[in-house]
Design an enzyme around this catalytic site. Structure first.
Site, short mmCIF file in Angstrom:
data_model
loop_
_atom_site.label_atom_id
_atom_site.label_comp_id
_atom_site.label_asym_id
_atom_site.label_seq_id
_atom_site.Cartn_x
_atom_site.Cartn_y
_atom_site.Cartn_z
N GLU A 8 2.75 8.48 2.74
CA GLU A 8 3.43 8.09 3.90
C GLU A 8 3.21 9.71 4.47
O GLU A 8 3.40 10.76 3.92
CB GLU A 8 5.03 7.49 3.83
CG GLU A 8 5.03 6.39 3.58
CD GLU A 8 6.41 6.09 3.48
OE1 GLU A 8 7.44 7.62 3.31
OE2 GLU A 8 6.40 4.84 3.47
N CYS A 9 2.88 9.80 6.26
CA CYS A 9 2.59 11.44 6.45
C CYS A 9 4.17 11.96 6.31
O CYS A 9 5.45 11.60 6.13
CB CYS A 9 2.42 11.19 7.85
SG CYS A 9 0.39 10.19 7.99
N GLY A 10 4.21 13.15 6.78
CA GLY A 10 5.69 13.93 7.21
C GLY A 10 5.75 14.17 8.17
O GLY A 10 4.17 15.17 8.58
#
Length: 222
Positions: A8-10
């Site tokens: 998942e992106c941050g």
């Protein structure tokens, strides 16, 4: 949802008029590096214009002291990417920037929309133009901004109010225009986003360790 680290992106956002927001954003997305290693980017605002620096690679390889000095202002957002929709390419790195009529904004997104194709059609994007669901979001916001009269810094808020109900799926967003930082989370809370208090400011982050590293205190989940 799949919450395994690295998939998942941050996203990170900070309002801190008395601090170096470029360095704070760097520290924030460095703490979120495990959520994505494909690209990294930061956008800052000095209340007049936005500055965006992004590239492929790890946070530490994209940013050095010279780049961070250029990221001046009183607020900023950052992103570290793991691709869910859209290939691993510079064109899909974030934050996404748009300059529409009287409004500039930058958008960083963690999540995956389930109706991207339908939204792309609504935005008038030809097949192949939508490199990612984030690009579709930015395009829809741009359309609504272009249709709105200038209203002293609240244009992006109006566009978000119009566009967000159309989005289906999982998403957490941080956005900045010249005047404000916005944090958005999908109604089901599929993707994390928390709020922190900083001396003289506020912080948004995918995970609370990114609050800790900049000296912010956890307030609540959005």
């Amino acid at each position: 949802t799949d919450d395994r680290p690295g998939e998942e992106c941050g996203v990170f956002g900070v309002y801190a008029p008395e601090a170096s927001v470029g360095h704070l954003c760097y520290l924030g997305i460095f703490a979120l590096q495990h959520r994505g290693q494909e690209s990294a980017g930061i956008a800052t605002s000095d209340a007049h214009h936005l500055t965006v620096i992004k590239d492929m690679g790890l946070v530490s390889s994209v940013f050095d002291d010279r780049a961070l000095v250029a990221l001046d202002g009183q607020m900023g957002i950052g992103h570290t990417r793991y691709s869910t929709t859209g290939s691993s390419a510079w064109a899909n790195s974030q934050p996404v920037f748009r300059d529409v009529s009287h409004t500039q904004f930058a958008l960083a997104h963690n999540g995956n929309l389930t109706n991207t194709a339908e939204l792309a059609v609504e935005a008038g994007m030809l097949p192949g133009m939508a490199g990612s669901d984030t690009e579709v979001m930015a395009e829809l916001l741009s359309i609504h901004l272009g249709d709105q009269p200038q209203c002293v810094g609240h244009e992006l808020e109006g566009a978000l109010t119009a566009v967000l109900p159309q989005m289906k799926g999982a998403f957490s967003l941080v956005l900045t225009d010249a005047h404000r930082i916005y944090g958005v989370r999908d109604p089901n809370g599929f993707r994390p986003l928390c709020l922190g208090r900083l001396d003289g400011g506020w912080v948004l982050a995918s995970e609370s360790p990114a609050l800790d590293v900049v000296g912010a205190h956890f307030v609540r989940e959005l």
